[in-house]
Enzyme design. Structure first.
Site, short mmCIF file in Angstrom:
data_model
loop_
_atom_site.label_atom_id
_atom_site.label_comp_id
_atom_site.label_asym_id
_atom_site.label_seq_id
_atom_site.Cartn_x
_atom_site.Cartn_y
_atom_site.Cartn_z
N ASP A 107 38.72 73.73 112.96
CA ASP A 107 37.33 74.16 112.98
C ASP A 107 36.81 74.24 114.42
O ASP A 107 37.13 73.39 115.26
CB ASP A 107 36.50 73.18 112.16
N GLU A 124 40.00 78.50 114.15
CA GLU A 124 38.79 79.25 113.81
C GLU A 124 38.20 79.82 115.09
O GLU A 124 37.50 79.14 115.83
CB GLU A 124 37.75 78.37 113.11
N ASP A 170 31.66 80.64 105.21
CA ASP A 170 30.71 80.89 106.30
C ASP A 170 30.09 82.29 106.23
O ASP A 170 29.34 82.66 107.14
CB ASP A 170 31.42 80.76 107.65
#
Length: 589
Positions: free
Chosen positions: A326, A355, A421
């Site tokens: 992340d 990410e 997201d």
């Protein structure tokens, strides 16, 4: 012409594809050059005072709005190379090497680009299995409730209310185990789980304990069961690690709040001022500006040791197959290099996924990540299918993006249309299922590892967070079974046709209309032709001249093409497969 010519050795322009093969690319201004030759040789191969060289024709492999991209592969017998380029335009021939441009071939070997040696230790070797993986992303709190004894306080009945940032429905790991047959029926062979470690929120990106499964989701025994059951079915499991920041209730940060400057953990974080205040605006670095997620100082040796122990623990104890990282672009490169060394030492074929939403080449040079979440491809698909931009715009965007990375990186990118997201694909498509199908076709046809966000396969809708995090719909009469079957078929095609996604050659054609995207992919002696019509009206497209000698069948309907014209219904596509083995070698020559 010279101002636009560009090549950089030991980069996405020149790299070792495997232990014997070097890929070389050159960029020229669009339509400037009509032929490019690679001049190359071993730096130590001389005949008297003459360096021994050979020439090889480069292929114009792609083009965007500004540039042409040329490609060639060579297999240096001694794994080293000096090389330059002969570039022919309409009225001139120029030569290009490390020293720049000249009108005649350079005599001095130092004027040529250098690939000193193909050292095996430098070879980027992402996991082969990722190329063949179709992922399914699960947000555990909203997928299925398999163990009501673990429900958090005030858990709501499944799907009884819209999702919010704070409500709970009791999704857990046992719920995933209970539905593995469903996932196997769909055809996926990889599961990506958003964080499962002990945390305060329902999304779990605010970690409290990195070494403990959140009690809401289960325990270590449940996770072991899940991984084992997945592996029995040939399904890989990727977990989500949040190493950029921790949660407010992470014990070391709580110690800082309690002891301030005297805390032994004060250097675990990026604190700008004492006393530390857990309020807005925070006086310490965080994810975005939320005081609930203090940023970790990964340059601190104690933090580094703690997180690397976390990374290896879940591999050693549970045999996971990948880490999704992340906010990966905000963590220092030195940490990620050490991270890669540690996890690959345990499991060489572990997939490391960052990410990163922008160009990520600094992280994709073989010393950090294997791939990143491929949002630029997502954007290109949406711009064409959902937002009405031209087929030419799509071609240019995709070509530029593919030539931003080495081929072996493109092959293992994580391709997606939506996630926890983003708004769901059906919502982005305005509820139009036909556009959803077009988008998935494009996603599955390009290199990389495609992913389906849970529920998208049955037509779930939802705006951005928290709307995209609704409870999975398990009542079959409320599921879009036709969409499910379409994705089943698409997954099967991806698995059975080598040219679907893992192709050797991509070629775009002029369809005669900006509403129809026409392109082919080829590999292993087969060719797939895609005609994607995003308009509401039927379109008629002529078969490209270079393909007229081939025989085609419709991969979806298995019906033969009867003419040299393609008739594509509105908001539909044709996917054709060449079956004439004797003619395949003639394609695109």
């Amino acid at each position: 012409m010279k101002a636009a010519i560009y090549h950089r050795p030991k980069s996405e322009d020149a790299y070792a594809y495997d232990k014997d093969t070097i890929h070389i690319r050159l960029r020229t201004r669009k339509d400037d050059a009509h032929e490019v030759m690679l001049i190359y040789g071993d730096p130590y191969d001389w005949a008297g005072n003459e360096w021994v060289t050979a020439k090889k024709t480069m292929t114009q492999a792609g083009a965007d709005g500004e540039y042409d991209y040329w490609f060639v592969e060579v297999k240096p017998p001694y794994h080293r190379l000096r090389y330059g380029f002969e570039i022919k335009a309409k009225d001139e021939t120029i030569y290009y090497g490390e020293s720049g441009f000249c009108d005649t071939p350079a005599k001095d070997i130092s004027d040529y680009f250098c690939f000193p040696f193909m050292n095996q230790a430098d070879l980027f070797t992402p996991p082969e299995w990722v190329k063949e993986t179709i992922w399914y992303q699960i947000f555990p709190e909203r997928f299925a409730n398999g163990d009501h004894s673990r429900d958090p306080e005030n858990t709501l009945a499944w799907g009884s209310a819209p999702p919010t940032a704070t409500n709970y429905f009791g999704g857990d790991l046992q719920g995933i185990v209970d539905h593995l047959d469903y996932l196997q029926k769909l055809g996926i062979n990889g599961i990506y789980l958003t964080p499962i470690f002990k945390a305060f929120s329902n999304h779990k990106y605010d970690t409290i304990d990195y070494l403990k499964v959140d009690p809401q989701f289960g325990d270590e025994t449940t996770l072991k069961l899940l991984v084992d059951e997945c592996h029995k079915r040939g399904i890989r499991v990727m977990l989500d690690a949040v190493f950029n920041h921790a949660g407010l209730y992470f014990p070391p940060f709580q110690d800082v709040l309690k002891h301030q400057q005297e805390s032994e953990y004060r250097d675990w974080f990026h604190i700008r001022q004492f006393p530390v205040r857990a309020e807005e605006p925070p006086n310490y670095d965080t994810f975005a500006f939320t005081p609930l997620m203090p940023k970790l100082n990964t340059a601190n040796e104690a933090v580094k040791d703690y997180l690397l122990n976390v990374a290896t623990y879940w591999i050693k104890e549970f045999d996971i197959d990948g880490w999704r990282l992340d906010v990966a672009n905000e963590v220092d490169h030195a940490f990620w290099r050490e991270f890669r060394n540690r996890v690959k030492a345990l499991k060489p074929d572990l997939y490391i996924l960052g990410e990163i939403w922008h160009n990520a080449y600094p992280w994709l040079q073989g010393d950090q990540f294997d791939g990143v979440m491929n949002y630029p491809l997502t954007d290109a698909i949406f711009d064409f299918v959902q937002h009405g931009k031209s087929a030419t715009t799509f071609q240019h965007a995709v070509t530029k993006h593919l030539y931003s990375y080495p081929k072996l990186v493109n092959e293992v990118q994580f391709n997606l249309l939506g996630s926890h997201d983003t708004p769901r694909i059906l919502t982005v498509s305005g509820g139009n299922k036909k556009l959803v199908k077009l988008s998935y076709l494009l996603l599955f046809s390009f290199p990389g590892s495609p992913c389906i966000y849970y529920g998208d396969e049955i037509g779930m809708a939802g705006e951005n967070d928290p709307g995209c995090r609704a409870c999975m719909v398990w009542e079959e009469d409320q599921q879009d079974q036709e969409l499910f079957q379409f994705l089943q078929k698409l997954i099967k095609i991806r698995k059975t046709h080598q040219a679907m996604g893992t192709y050797d050659r991509l070629k775009f054609y002029d369809s005669g209309t900006e509403d129809v995207l026409l392109y082919s992919t080829s590999a292993g002696g087969e060719l797939l032709l895609f005609a994607v019509n995003r308009s509401k009206q039927e379109a008629t497209v002529k078969l490209p001249d270079s393909l007229k000698s081939l025989a085609f069948v419709d991969v979806i309907c298995e019906s033969p093409l009867q003419s040299e014209e393609l008739h594509v219904e509105g908001e539909c596509f044709l996917l054709l497969h060449s079956v004439d083995a004797n003619k395949r070698g003639q394609v695109d020559k």
